[in-house]
Motif scaffolding. Structure first.
Motif, PDB file in Angstrom:
ATOM      1  N   GLU A 117       0.827  -1.204   0.000  1.00  0.00           N
ATOM      2  CA  GLU A 117       0.000   0.000   0.000  1.00  0.00           C
ATOM      3  C   GLU A 117       0.862   1.254   0.000  1.00  0.00           C
ATOM      4  O   GLU A 117       0.600   2.213  -0.734  1.00  0.00           O
ATOM      5  CB  GLU A 117      -0.920   0.004   1.221  1.00  0.00           C
ATOM      6  CG  GLU A 117      -1.756   1.276   1.332  1.00  0.00           C
ATOM      7  CD  GLU A 117      -2.474   1.412   2.651  1.00  0.00           C
ATOM      8  OE1 GLU A 117      -2.972   2.529   2.926  1.00  0.00           O
ATOM      9  OE2 GLU A 117      -2.555   0.420   3.414  1.00  0.00           O
ATOM     10  N   ASP A 121       0.940   4.050  -2.894  1.00  0.00           N
ATOM     11  CA  ASP A 121       0.439   5.363  -2.503  1.00  0.00           C
ATOM     12  C   ASP A 121       1.497   6.440  -2.738  1.00  0.00           C
ATOM     13  O   ASP A 121       1.182   7.559  -3.166  1.00  0.00           O
ATOM     14  CB  ASP A 121       0.017   5.338  -1.036  1.00  0.00           C
ATOM     15  CG  ASP A 121      -1.021   6.402  -0.714  1.00  0.00           C
ATOM     16  OD1 ASP A 121      -1.727   6.863  -1.641  1.00  0.00           O
ATOM     17  OD2 ASP A 121      -1.137   6.771   0.464  1.00  0.00           O
ATOM     18  N   ARG A 125       1.075   9.759  -5.096  1.00  0.00           N
ATOM     19  CA  ARG A 125       1.154  11.096  -4.503  1.00  0.00           C
ATOM     20  C   ARG A 125       2.425  11.871  -4.868  1.00  0.00           C
ATOM     21  O   ARG A 125       2.388  13.100  -4.942  1.00  0.00           O
ATOM     22  CB  ARG A 125       1.055  10.981  -2.978  1.00  0.00           C
ATOM     23  CG  ARG A 125      -0.288  10.456  -2.482  1.00  0.00           C
ATOM     24  CD  ARG A 125      -0.238  10.215  -0.989  1.00  0.00           C
ATOM     25  NE  ARG A 125      -1.477   9.649  -0.486  1.00  0.00           N
ATOM     26  CZ  ARG A 125      -2.495  10.382   0.004  1.00  0.00           C
ATOM     27  NH1 ARG A 125      -2.400  11.698   0.051  1.00  0.00           N
ATOM     28  NH2 ARG A 125      -3.593   9.781   0.437  1.00  0.00           N
ATOM     29  N   VAL A 198      -5.673   1.571  -3.548  1.00  0.00           N
ATOM     30  CA  VAL A 198      -4.493   2.336  -3.963  1.00  0.00           C
ATOM     31  C   VAL A 198      -3.826   1.679  -5.167  1.00  0.00           C
ATOM     32  O   VAL A 198      -3.318   2.367  -6.064  1.00  0.00           O
ATOM     33  CB  VAL A 198      -3.510   2.476  -2.784  1.00  0.00           C
ATOM     34  CG1 VAL A 198      -2.191   3.080  -3.249  1.00  0.00           C
ATOM     35  CG2 VAL A 198      -4.113   3.330  -1.684  1.00  0.00           C
TER      36      VAL A 198
END
Length: 392
Positions: A117, A121, A125, A198
């Motif tokens: 994850e 992620d 981002r 995600v």
């Protein structure tokens, strides 16, 4: 870059962070300007004193304040270093602010996360910002996933790249668990839905190559491939390693136009294999209940891990059977204590590699194979890990 430090180790007061500090104290080159960072100055000073008791030159090692809950301190840390090493986990709870700071300031970053994850992620981002700044964000620089990523990289490189390539990884290990590792595993089990969401977000932003096929199927319980030279049963391993291997394969043409990788643990007897699957299922169920998960985590608090005597007895071996173009290659990557001693070595050498070695031009979130491939392999061989082509 004209910055005060080549390397900064964030999280040196933790268990694996302390081992990484030990390794750097003994193996960083004399010209390397490095420092320790954390939120507790007294504990940082204690780490420095311990290092200096064995290596007097560490007595003047700089200590920097940084706290994962203090964005300004992380921005200052990232701006002061060429490469930052993070050992502060679970990363999904504490890791993002430092990644963000490094992506903004063009600072290379390495960690030892095994949390899918978190890896996905951080791509969603911060990959674009890192590409813009020139930062290289390299996750999973410990036992997750250096032996597997570089082992497949080595294996695929010995096969013809103009046709399909199949690689099967067979993992054997004897190791121990620290409080931080247990916390990360339980937390990951409890966040499977968020992990899946995600992963979908990442796939939308990071599609696989249109002209190449990359697969990392989980597979099922089966007998070990005899070509590996091993006997027993292959138990599927749903770790971050196949994800990392798949990203390397998507980025590098040496993996061929049609690449597949399977990843399994090897046990000698079928009852042991079935017991391992059952234990994993029970742990997964228990992790869904918050009070039970917290109770399990208290059984082995963060910052604690196996003793030097226990680590001395630990070992790992990963054999890869690669096939393509009518050829077969069997390679092995092996070393000592996988979760801590060798993980600290891999993490430190990855950081030194980014800081000092001539490497391919890359930026953004990249894997060890893509960013450092041959250079990191050579460093790890020199440091005592074994990368061998056993047969062709």
């Amino acid at each position: 870059m004209d910055r005060p430090y080549d390397l900064v180790l964030f999280g040196a007061t933790g268990f694996t962070g302390g081992l990484t500090a030990d390794y750097l104290a003994r193996h960083a080159p004399d010209e390397c300007r490095w420092a320790l960072a954390g939120r507790d100055p007294d504990r940082l000073a204690a780490v420095r004193d311990r290092l200096a008791s064995a290596i007097p030159g560490c007595a003047e090692l700089p200590l920097l304040y940084a706290d994962s809950a203090d964005a300004a301190s992380l921005a200052a840390l990232a701006a002061a270093a060429r490469v930052v090493i993070s050992t502060v986990g679970p990363y999904v709870l504490h890791g993002e602010p430092l990644v963000a700071a490094c992506a903004r300031t063009g600072t290379d970053y390495v960690d030892l996360t095994g949390e899918p994850e978190f890896v996905d992620d951080m791509y969603v981002r911060h990959h674009a910002a890192a590409v813009a700044s020139g930062a290289r964000l390299v996750h999973a620089c410990g036992f997750d996933s250096v032996p597997h990523d570089l082992g497949v990289y080595l294996t695929a490189g010995r096969l013809p790249a103009d046709g399909p390539i199949r690689v099967h990884g067979h993992v054997r290990a004897h190791g121990s668990v620290s409080g931080g590792t247990l916390a990360s595993a339980l937390l990951a089990f409890s966040r499977r839905r968020r992990t899946a969401n995600v992963a979908r977000e990442r796939r939308a932003l990071d599609p696989r190559p249109a002209d190449r096929r990359i697969r990392t199927p989980l597979g099922g319980l089966r007998r070990v491939r005899p070509e590996s030279g091993l006997k027993g049963w292959a138990v599927p391993l749903p770790t971050v390693d196949p994800q990392i291997v798949g990203r390397s394969a998507a980025a590098l043409a040496r993996y061929g136009p049609d690449f597949a990788y399977t990843h399994s643990a090897v046990v000698r007897r079928l009852p042991v294999a079935l017991a391992a699957l059952a234990a994993a299922a029970v742990l997964f169920v228990l992790a869904q209940c918050g009070p039970v998960r917290r109770w399990l985590m208290r059984r082995l608090p963060g910052g604690q891990g196996p003793s030097p005597q226990q680590r001395e007895r630990n070992w790992f071996s990963v054999r890869f059977v690669g096939e393509g173009g009518g050829q077969r290659v069997v390679t092995e990557v092996a070393g000592g204590d996988p979760g801590y001693g060798e993980t600290a070595k891999m993490l430190a050498e990855a950081a030194l590699c980014l800081a000092f070695d001539p490497l391919p031009q890359t930026s953004g979130q990249v894997t060890t194979a893509v960013a450092m491939g041959d250079a990191l392999t050579a460093r790890l061989v020199a440091a005592g890990l074994r990368f061998e082509v056993e047969s062709t």
